[in-house]
Scaffold this motif. Structure first.
Motif, short mmCIF file in Angstrom:
data_model
loop_
_atom_site.label_atom_id
_atom_site.label_comp_id
_atom_site.label_asym_id
_atom_site.label_seq_id
_atom_site.Cartn_x
_atom_site.Cartn_y
_atom_site.Cartn_z
N UNK A 132 0.83 -1.05 0.10
CA UNK A 132 -0.03 0.05 0.07
C UNK A 132 1.00 1.18 -0.04
N UNK A 133 0.67 2.14 -0.89
CA UNK A 133 1.57 3.30 -1.01
C UNK A 133 1.34 4.38 -0.11
N UNK A 138 6.35 3.83 3.19
CA UNK A 138 6.37 4.71 2.15
C UNK A 138 6.16 6.09 2.72
N UNK A 139 5.25 6.47 3.55
CA UNK A 139 5.27 7.88 4.04
C UNK A 139 6.53 8.29 4.68
N UNK A 148 11.01 21.00 3.41
CA UNK A 148 10.54 21.58 4.35
C UNK A 148 8.96 22.10 3.91
N UNK A 149 8.10 21.71 4.45
CA UNK A 149 6.55 22.37 4.13
C UNK A 149 6.10 21.68 2.95
N UNK A 150 6.83 20.85 2.24
CA UNK A 150 6.20 20.05 1.23
C UNK A 150 4.80 19.53 1.22
N UNK A 151 4.18 19.24 0.13
CA UNK A 151 2.93 18.84 0.31
C UNK A 151 2.64 17.29 -0.39
N UNK A 152 1.71 16.54 0.31
CA UNK A 152 1.51 15.16 -0.04
C UNK A 152 -0.22 15.09 -0.44
N UNK A 173 4.73 11.06 12.10
CA UNK A 173 5.40 12.18 12.91
C UNK A 173 5.73 13.24 11.98
N UNK A 174 5.75 12.59 10.69
CA UNK A 174 6.17 13.55 9.58
C UNK A 174 5.19 14.40 8.92
#
Length: 219
Positions: A132-133, A138-139, A148-152, A173-174
């Motif tokens: 599972x991705x 994977x996370x 830093x501050x990047x989006x998913x 925690x990320x």
């Protein structure tokens, strides 16, 4: 191999906007996408499991100020996205033929600004959780790739994957979840998918499935 699939493999092999084993840059692209491929300093957005590349190309058209990379292991699939990007003359769109489990070979820490997952296989069987991705492994990898501050972002028709992903992201925690919905088309978040809808998304909605959406940010 079917003649049509063979043709797509040949397109992928010859396409300038597809990186795959045996082609220039394949083994030296990690950390160097801006320098060696795009030759600019624009933000890099990656779509994992991009399939035919419809979302990658669609975003590339809408945001010429960003660079987009579609990643998939199936050469016959990304060949279609590759051809479409070439048809639209999108120099800000590239494709990488590689397994997502090997993504650490191609992306360096802090190299990406956004990561998108669009209707990935939900892998519903317990024994397939490792695939599972949005599982914790994977996370953690995505967190390393993002600035830093990047989006998913996740879009899925699968209630199972949506609920699983909410849990794993919340426990991570990320990342922190900024917004989410179990019915994107009836949500104030609709504009956030930028009007780009894949072929299979049209099929899913036609059958009455709602589209789920999660937006998370690197903490």
């Amino acid at each position: 191999m079917a003649r049509r699939k063979l043709h797509h493999y040949q397109v992928s092999e010859q396409a300038r906007n597809v990186l795959q084993r045996g082609k220039p840059l394949y083994s030296e692209i990690k950390g160097n996408w801006n320098k060696l491929y795009f030759k600019n300093s624009s933000p890099i957005v990656v779509e994992l499991a991009c399939g035919k590349g419809e979302y990658t190309v669609g975003l590339g058209q809408k945001f010429p100020e960003k660079n987009f990379i579609g990643v998939d292991i199936k050469g016959d699939r990304i060949a279609r996205g590759s051809a479409l990007a070439a048809e639209y003359d999108l120099s800000n769109v590239a494709f990488l033929r590689a397994g997502i489990q090997y993504s650490e070979e191609f992306f360096d820490e802090g190299e990406l600004s956004e990561i998108w997952l669009i209707h990935p296989d939900p892998q519903v069987r317990d024994r397939n959780e490792k695939n599972r991705l949005t599982n914790p492994t994977f996370l953690a990898r995505y967190a390393a790739f993002l600035k830093k501050g990047g989006m998913f972002f996740l879009k899925t028709d699968s209630t199972f994957l949506y609920e699983y992903s909410l849990q794993t992201i919340q426990e991570s925690s990320a990342f922190r979840i900024l917004e989410h919905t179990d019915d994107l088309y009836q949500s104030h978040l609709l504009d956030e998918h930028h009007g780009v809808r894949t072929h299979y998304e049209g099929i899913f909605t036609g059958k009455g499935y709602t589209i789920k959406y999660i937006k998370a940010q690197l903490s």
